[in-house]
Design a protein around this motif. Structure first.
Motif, mmCIF file in Angstrom:
data_model
loop_
_atom_site.group_PDB
_atom_site.id
_atom_site.type_symbol
_atom_site.label_atom_id
_atom_site.label_comp_id
_atom_site.label_asym_id
_atom_site.label_seq_id
_atom_site.Cartn_x
_atom_site.Cartn_y
_atom_site.Cartn_z
ATOM 1 N N GLN A 122 40.320 44.318 -53.357
ATOM 2 C CA GLN A 122 41.104 43.504 -54.279
ATOM 3 C C GLN A 122 41.129 42.044 -53.830
ATOM 4 O O GLN A 122 40.990 41.124 -54.653
ATOM 5 C CB GLN A 122 42.526 44.059 -54.367
ATOM 6 N N SER A 123 41.264 41.819 -52.526
ATOM 7 C CA SER A 123 41.323 40.442 -52.013
ATOM 8 C C SER A 123 39.999 39.719 -52.237
ATOM 9 O O SER A 123 39.983 38.553 -52.658
ATOM 10 C CB SER A 123 41.669 40.449 -50.517
ATOM 11 N N THR A 124 38.880 40.397 -51.974
ATOM 12 C CA THR A 124 37.576 39.755 -52.188
ATOM 13 C C THR A 124 37.330 39.474 -53.667
ATOM 14 O O THR A 124 36.734 38.448 -54.016
ATOM 15 C CB THR A 124 36.447 40.626 -51.623
ATOM 16 N N ALA A 125 37.790 40.379 -54.538
ATOM 17 C CA ALA A 125 37.618 40.151 -55.981
ATOM 18 C C ALA A 125 38.414 38.929 -56.429
ATOM 19 O O ALA A 125 37.925 38.110 -57.226
ATOM 20 C CB ALA A 125 38.052 41.384 -56.763
ATOM 21 N N ILE A 126 39.638 38.779 -55.908
ATOM 22 C CA ILE A 126 40.458 37.615 -56.264
ATOM 23 C C ILE A 126 39.823 36.338 -55.736
ATOM 24 O O ILE A 126 39.745 35.319 -56.440
ATOM 25 C CB ILE A 126 41.892 37.788 -55.716
ATOM 26 N N GLU B 35 38.558 33.175 -58.014
ATOM 27 C CA GLU B 35 39.116 31.844 -57.784
ATOM 28 C C GLU B 35 38.015 30.850 -57.420
ATOM 29 O O GLU B 35 37.998 29.721 -57.913
ATOM 30 C CB GLU B 35 40.158 31.903 -56.659
ATOM 31 N N TYR B 36 37.105 31.268 -56.567
ATOM 32 C CA TYR B 36 36.038 30.375 -56.107
ATOM 33 C C TYR B 36 35.125 29.972 -57.264
ATOM 34 O O TYR B 36 34.804 28.787 -57.426
ATOM 35 C CB TYR B 36 35.234 31.080 -55.015
ATOM 36 N N GLN B 37 34.718 30.941 -58.066
ATOM 37 C CA GLN B 37 33.820 30.627 -59.169
ATOM 38 C C GLN B 37 34.499 29.729 -60.208
ATOM 39 O O GLN B 37 33.880 28.792 -60.727
ATOM 40 C CB GLN B 37 33.328 31.921 -59.814
ATOM 41 N N GLU B 38 35.763 29.987 -60.491
ATOM 42 C CA GLU B 38 36.472 29.140 -61.442
ATOM 43 C C GLU B 38 36.625 27.721 -60.908
ATOM 44 O O GLU B 38 36.478 26.742 -61.651
ATOM 45 C CB GLU B 38 37.853 29.746 -61.751
ATOM 46 N N THR C 170 33.528 37.099 -48.142
ATOM 47 C CA THR C 170 33.316 37.413 -49.554
ATOM 48 C C THR C 170 31.974 36.849 -50.033
ATOM 49 O O THR C 170 31.635 35.703 -49.744
ATOM 50 C CB THR C 170 34.450 36.826 -50.405
ATOM 51 N N ASP C 171 31.237 37.668 -50.746
ATOM 52 C CA ASP C 171 29.988 37.215 -51.355
ATOM 53 C C ASP C 171 30.309 36.697 -52.754
ATOM 54 O O ASP C 171 30.690 37.458 -53.640
ATOM 55 C CB ASP C 171 28.976 38.363 -51.431
#
Length: 568
Positions: A214-218, A222-225, A354-355
């Motif tokens: 869940q943390s990596t998905a968040i 956030e990073y991509q946005e 995170t990838d």
């Protein structure tokens, strides 16, 4: 129109062929069903064999048969076309509907009328990231990635501490139970407690696994946005907050405490570099490096945000969407998972950061499993054709059944006869690939499947591991991977049977094979300069390392330096 087509299809016509043998006349009559599905040459061969026809009529019979099939087929097409035209004239077929059907078929089969492919989110993000990483905002991107890395690493540290405490508590409970075994407790009580301990560990691991996922998905969202927003702001020169947004603020770097015990210690590396030229007429320059290092050192991120580490990460990020990718060869077994050995260590390193560009390592392995399962299903029918020859060679049936039961494993090449290997298994048997943007110095990992045979001293240049290296180098040539790291001894760790003569023989074999494969590269990619890194285990001695270093220039043609002196 379909009725007319059915009327002219599946009709029998009799093929008549007359010929003379001496003074006797013979007549061959063969009923043929039209349209003829079989190749005319194959049909002609069957007629010659079935009717025991003389060889001197072979050519004439083939020409007569081909002409008969062609003429009758043309007559059927003409009749079908005339019937279709009559149906249009009589109003049986709607002319507008027919025109629409023709227009749709033409548009779907002609490239100039095809709809352009809609760009995907991944492609758009890749273009945006490539623009930003080559702009003044690159340092801000790396700082943000580092902060995310520290956050995940701290979460993993908390998980490890909690798991360690649970195991220590369970160990104390088990010791107390073992002391009472045979007195007030039985074996059944011990088994029940062990099952409870295992279930508790599984529950805790699943809890942390879900939290990390869940943390990596968040973080990824956030990073991509943020990257998309920053790219849009860069297009607006009147944005006053832009300079503050990309301003580097060193005091915001998050440094993790070294007291958590998870800081990677750097061991002393031995390294030798060579420049070589390969090729018969048009020579190509390549760089070779011999290193004593751990394979995973090229994947691990360092916690301390020093300038040298940052430059390594910057170089990897700059070349992520380029024609200069970096690859690494990992030696794994044929089980496609990350549960044991170097596969588990590699997956652990991948999970620590995170990838932001590619799926997680677990998701990529699931895709590989599905591809292997699909390929095996498709090839099972072809393998049945060679079942008889495989059973005659002996011993292959049991191995084939074992491989079928373990359907998520890559098929071992030596489980089948050589004819089956070459015809059906060659693309599947050797390695699978995972892509990464979150590792220190590599973008692509080649998981080369090997077995215990690589530890023996009798492998040859035709061994599946060696041929796997060849195919890996071929993939590097066709997919812009210009730097690849290879385990020179085809092992990651040294053992007792790996003596100095064993190491020298193995290194000589790999050096010579890789040299031959690199010479083939000229025909694969036109002669592009590449860097090949040969890695030996950390436990190898310095004396052995320098023996290997002296062997390399004896096998490869190393460029010699020229000393120019002026005449006085």
């Amino acid at each position: 129109m379909k009725k007319n087509r059915e009327r002219f299809c599946n009709r029998e016509r009799e093929f008549v062929y007359k010929f003379k043998v001496g003074s006797q006349c013979f007549e061959l009559r063969v009923p043929l069903k039209f349209p003829v599905q079989e190749n005319a040459s194959h049909l002609h061969g069957r007629l010659m064999l079935l009717h025991n026809l003389p060889c001197f009529i072979e050519k004439d019979l083939k020409e007569a048969l081909s002409q008969f099939i062609e003429e009758e087929s043309l007559r059927d097409y003409d009749r079908e076309a005339e019937a279709a035209l009559e149906a249009v004239k009589s109003g049986e077929v709607d002319l507008h509907q027919l025109a629409s059907t023709w227009a749709k078929a033409y548009a779907e089969t002609t490239l100039e009328h095809a709809r352009p492919e809609e760009p995907s989110w991944d492609e758009d993000f890749a273009d945006v990231y490539h623009d930003l990483i080559h702009s003044p905002a690159s340092e801000t991107l790396l700082n943000l990635e580092h902060n995310y890395f520290v956050s995940i690493s701290e979460l993993i540290g908390e998980r490890d501490v909690e798991l360690k405490k649970l195991r220590e508590r369970q160990g104390i409970e088990m010791e107390k139970v073992m002391q009472e075994l045979g007195k007030s407790l039985t074996d059944q009580d011990v088994n029940t407690l062990a099952a409870q301990h295992f279930e508790s560990q599984q529950d805790l691991e699943n809890k942390w696994s879900n939290e990390l996922k869940q943390s990596t998905a968040i973080q990824k969202q956030e990073y991509q946005e943020w990257v998309i927003k920053l790219h849009q702001d860069l297009k607006n020169p009147n944005n006053s907050s832009l300079s503050e947004e990309i301003k580097v603020q060193p005091n915001q770097f998050r440094e993790s405490a070294e007291a958590n015990g998870r800081v990677y210690e750097e061991q002393r590396k031995l390294e030798e570099s060579f420049t070589i030229h390969l090729g018969a007429q048009l020579k190509t320059m390549h760089n070779l490096r011999l290193l004593r290092a751990d394979m995973l050192d090229f994947c691990k991120h360092k916690r301390n945000h020093r300038s040298g580490v940052k430059l390594h990460r910057l170089q990897t990020a700059l070349s992520l969407y380029s024609t200069s990718l970096c690859g690494l060869v990992l030696l794994v077994d044929n089980r496609i998972n990350s549960y044991s050995g170097i596969k588990r260590d590699f997956a652990t390193v991948c999970q620590e950061c995170t990838d932001f560009h590619f799926p997680r390592i677990e998701e990529q392995l699931e895709v590989v499993q599905q591809v292997v399962l699909y390929a095996r299903t498709q090839r099972r029918s072809k393998l049945k054709e060679s079942h008889d020859s495989g059973s005659r060679n002996g011993g292959s049936d049991d191995k084939t059944k074992t491989a079928d039961r373990n359907y998520l494993n890559i098929l071992p090449a030596l489980s089948f006869p050589r004819c089956v290997q070459e015809k059906f298994l060659k693309p599947l048997r050797e390695f699978y690939i995972t892509r990464h943007s979150n590792l220190s110095e590599i973008h692509v990992a080649f998981h080369l499947c090997v077995d215990d045979n690589v530890k023996s001293g009798n492998i040859t240049a035709r061994d599946p591991a060696i041929m796997g290296l060849r195919n890996i180098l071929k993939v590097c040539c066709t997919h812009d991977i210009t730097t690849v790291s290879i385990p020179l001894l085809l092992v990651h760790d040294m053992s007792e049977e790996m003596t100095i003569p064993w190491c020298l023989r193995r290194a000589e074999l790999v050096f010579k094979c890789v040299k031959g494969f690199m010479m083939e590269m000229a025909s694969w990619d036109g002669g592009i300069s590449r860097t090949v890194q040969f890695l030996v285990p950390q436990s190898i001695s310095e004396e052995m390392f320098y023996q290997l270093s002296n062997m390399l220039p004896q096998i490869f043609r190393v460029s010699s330096t020229l000393t120019l002196t002026s005449k006085h």
